[in-house]
Design a protein around this motif. Structure first.
Motif, PDB file in Angstrom:
ATOM      1  N   ASP A   2     -16.103  48.800  37.140  1.00 25.67           N
ATOM      2  CA  ASP A   2     -15.885  48.614  35.710  1.00 25.67           C
ATOM      3  C   ASP A   2     -14.529  47.967  35.477  1.00 25.67           C
ATOM      4  OD1 ASP A   2     -18.291  49.813  35.146  1.00 25.67           O
ATOM      5  OD2 ASP A   2     -17.412  51.798  34.908  1.00 25.67           O
ATOM      6  N   SER A   3     -14.437  47.188  34.406  1.00 23.00           N
ATOM      7  CA  SER A   3     -13.169  46.556  34.102  1.00 23.00           C
ATOM      8  C   SER A   3     -12.210  47.578  33.492  1.00 23.00           C
ATOM      9  CB  SER A   3     -13.368  45.384  33.157  1.00 23.00           C
ATOM     10  OG  SER A   3     -13.877  45.840  31.931  1.00 23.00           O
ATOM     11  N   VAL A   4     -10.930  47.307  33.629  1.00 21.56           N
ATOM     12  CA  VAL A   4      -9.883  48.191  33.128  1.00 21.56           C
ATOM     13  C   VAL A   4      -9.170  47.481  31.990  1.00 21.56           C
ATOM     14  CG1 VAL A   4      -7.696  49.304  33.713  1.00 21.56           C
ATOM     15  CG2 VAL A   4      -9.553  49.268  35.373  1.00 21.56           C
ATOM     16  N   ASN A   5      -9.054  48.142  30.857  1.00 23.82           N
ATOM     17  CA  ASN A   5      -8.306  47.603  29.735  1.00 23.82           C
ATOM     18  C   ASN A   5      -6.983  48.357  29.664  1.00 23.82           C
ATOM     19  OD1 ASN A   5      -7.195  46.900  27.279  1.00 23.82           O
ATOM     20  ND2 ASN A   5      -9.146  46.872  26.214  1.00 23.82           N
ATOM     21  N   PRO A   6      -5.879  47.708  30.047  1.00 25.24           N
ATOM     22  CA  PRO A   6      -4.581  48.397  30.058  1.00 25.24           C
ATOM     23  C   PRO A   6      -4.184  48.958  28.691  1.00 25.24           C
ATOM     24  CG  PRO A   6      -4.437  46.285  31.191  1.00 25.24           C
ATOM     25  CD  PRO A   6      -5.782  46.344  30.550  1.00 25.24           C
ATOM     26  N   LEU A   7      -4.589  48.298  27.614  1.00 20.09           N
ATOM     27  CA  LEU A   7      -4.235  48.798  26.285  1.00 20.09           C
ATOM     28  C   LEU A   7      -4.939  50.116  25.978  1.00 20.09           C
ATOM     29  CD1 LEU A   7      -4.134  45.483  24.236  1.00 20.09           C
ATOM     30  CD2 LEU A   7      -2.231  46.806  25.165  1.00 20.09           C
ATOM     31  N   ASN A   8      -6.159  50.276  26.443  1.00 21.80           N
ATOM     32  CA  ASN A   8      -6.853  51.559  26.261  1.00 21.80           C
ATOM     33  C   ASN A   8      -6.155  52.668  27.029  1.00 21.80           C
ATOM     34  OD1 ASN A   8      -8.771  50.522  24.552  1.00 21.80           O
ATOM     35  ND2 ASN A   8     -10.262  50.161  26.176  1.00 21.80           N
ATOM     36  N   LYS A  35       6.818  51.716  35.482  1.00 19.99           N
ATOM     37  CA  LYS A  35       6.102  50.634  34.805  1.00 19.99           C
ATOM     38  C   LYS A  35       5.707  49.543  35.792  1.00 19.99           C
ATOM     39  CE  LYS A  35       7.025  46.546  32.932  1.00 19.99           C
ATOM     40  NZ  LYS A  35       7.997  45.556  33.039  1.00 19.99           N
ATOM     41  N   THR A  36       6.611  49.189  36.688  1.00 23.37           N
ATOM     42  CA  THR A  36       6.327  48.157  37.685  1.00 23.37           C
ATOM     43  C   THR A  36       5.202  48.591  38.615  1.00 23.37           C
ATOM     44  OG1 THR A  36       8.614  47.408  37.590  1.00 23.37           O
ATOM     45  CG2 THR A  36       7.338  46.762  39.527  1.00 23.37           C
ATOM     46  N   ILE A  37       5.228  49.834  39.041  1.00 19.46           N
ATOM     47  CA  ILE A  37       4.182  50.354  39.932  1.00 19.46           C
ATOM     48  C   ILE A  37       2.831  50.334  39.228  1.00 19.46           C
ATOM     49  CG2 ILE A  37       3.347  52.444  41.094  1.00 19.46           C
ATOM     50  CD1 ILE A  37       6.354  53.108  41.600  1.00 19.46           C
ATOM     51  N   ILE A  38       2.791  50.809  37.986  1.00 17.48           N
ATOM     52  CA  ILE A  38       1.539  50.851  37.234  1.00 17.48           C
ATOM     53  C   ILE A  38       1.035  49.440  36.952  1.00 17.48           C
ATOM     54  CG2 ILE A  38       0.510  51.491  35.007  1.00 17.48           C
ATOM     55  CD1 ILE A  38       2.367  53.971  35.092  1.00 17.48           C
ATOM     56  N   LYS A  39       1.938  48.542  36.577  1.00 18.78           N
ATOM     57  CA  LYS A  39       1.542  47.164  36.284  1.00 18.78           C
ATOM     58  C   LYS A  39       0.961  46.507  37.533  1.00 18.78           C
ATOM     59  CE  LYS A  39       3.252  42.768  34.505  1.00 18.78           C
ATOM     60  NZ  LYS A  39       2.515  42.023  35.511  1.00 18.78           N
ATOM     61  N   ASP A  40       1.602  46.695  38.671  1.00 20.60           N
ATOM     62  CA  ASP A  40       1.084  46.123  39.918  1.00 20.60           C
ATOM     63  C   ASP A  40      -0.300  46.678  40.239  1.00 20.60           C
ATOM     64  OD1 ASP A  40       3.407  44.667  40.134  1.00 20.60           O
ATOM     65  OD2 ASP A  40       4.286  45.937  41.692  1.00 20.60           O
ATOM     66  N   ILE A  46      -7.548  44.525  38.004  1.00 24.58           N
ATOM     67  CA  ILE A  46      -8.102  43.452  37.180  1.00 24.58           C
ATOM     68  C   ILE A  46      -8.520  42.280  38.066  1.00 24.58           C
ATOM     69  CG2 ILE A  46      -7.503  41.713  35.440  1.00 24.58           C
ATOM     70  CD1 ILE A  46      -5.752  43.957  34.146  1.00 24.58           C
ATOM     71  N   ASP A  47      -7.692  41.951  39.060  1.00 16.88           N
ATOM     72  CA  ASP A  47      -8.039  40.869  39.979  1.00 16.88           C
ATOM     73  C   ASP A  47      -9.312  41.195  40.751  1.00 16.88           C
ATOM     74  OD1 ASP A  47      -5.865  39.398  39.168  1.00 16.88           O
ATOM     75  OD2 ASP A  47      -4.626  39.901  40.902  1.00 16.88           O
ATOM     76  N   LEU A  48      -9.444  42.440  41.192  1.00 16.97           N
ATOM     77  CA  LEU A  48     -10.638  42.836  41.937  1.00 16.97           C
ATOM     78  C   LEU A  48     -11.879  42.800  41.068  1.00 16.97           C
ATOM     79  CD1 LEU A  48      -9.339  45.843  44.075  1.00 16.97           C
ATOM     80  CD2 LEU A  48      -9.962  43.556  44.879  1.00 16.97           C
ATOM     81  N   ALA A  49     -11.749  43.201  39.830  1.00 13.17           N
ATOM     82  CA  ALA A  49     -12.906  43.227  38.934  1.00 13.17           C
ATOM     83  C   ALA A  49     -13.414  41.821  38.643  1.00 13.17           C
ATOM     84  CB  ALA A  49     -12.539  43.936  37.630  1.00 13.17           C
ATOM     85  N   GLY A  50     -12.523  40.851  38.633  1.00 14.26           N
ATOM     86  CA  GLY A  50     -12.933  39.493  38.332  1.00 14.26           C
ATOM     87  C   GLY A  50     -13.165  38.641  39.562  1.00 14.26           C
ATOM     88  N   SER A  51     -13.008  39.224  40.727  1.00 12.71           N
ATOM     89  CA  SER A  51     -13.128  38.478  41.973  1.00 12.71           C
ATOM     90  C   SER A  51     -14.582  38.250  42.356  1.00 12.71           C
ATOM     91  CB  SER A  51     -12.425  39.256  43.092  1.00 12.71           C
ATOM     92  OG  SER A  51     -12.785  38.754  44.346  1.00 12.71           O
ATOM     93  N   PRO A  52     -14.946  37.011  42.739  1.00 14.82           N
ATOM     94  CA  PRO A  52     -16.323  36.772  43.188  1.00 14.82           C
ATOM     95  C   PRO A  52     -16.667  37.566  44.447  1.00 14.82           C
ATOM     96  CG  PRO A  52     -15.028  34.722  43.201  1.00 14.82           C
ATOM     97  CD  PRO A  52     -14.131  35.831  42.730  1.00 14.82           C
TER      98      PRO A  52
END
Length: 61
Positions: A2-8, A35-40, A46-52
């Motif tokens: 499932d995709s992750v929405n950081p704002l949610n 913040k840096t750890i969570i953002k990474d 997000i990259d994995l969710a959109g990766s072919p």
């Protein structure tokens, strides 16, 4: 995956912690590091969710 929405995620965290912390508090150095750890982590998710490649792996499973 499932995709992750950081704002949610931020909304959920805010509702959990707003009674203990104020938005006007200045961020500490630890806050910035976390913040840096969570953002990474979220960027990887997000990259994995959109990766072919992940779509192919899901089809194989």
């Amino acid at each position: 995956m499932d995709s992750v929405n950081p704002l949610n995620i931020l909304k959920l965290l805010q509702s959990d912690y707003e009674q203990h912390f104020q938005l006007c508090d200045s961020p500490s150095e630890f806050d910035r590091m976390l913040k840096t750890i969570i953002k990474d982590f979220l960027d990887v998710q997000i990259d994995l969710a959109g990766s072919p490649i992940s779509a192919i792996e899901e089809d194989l499973a």
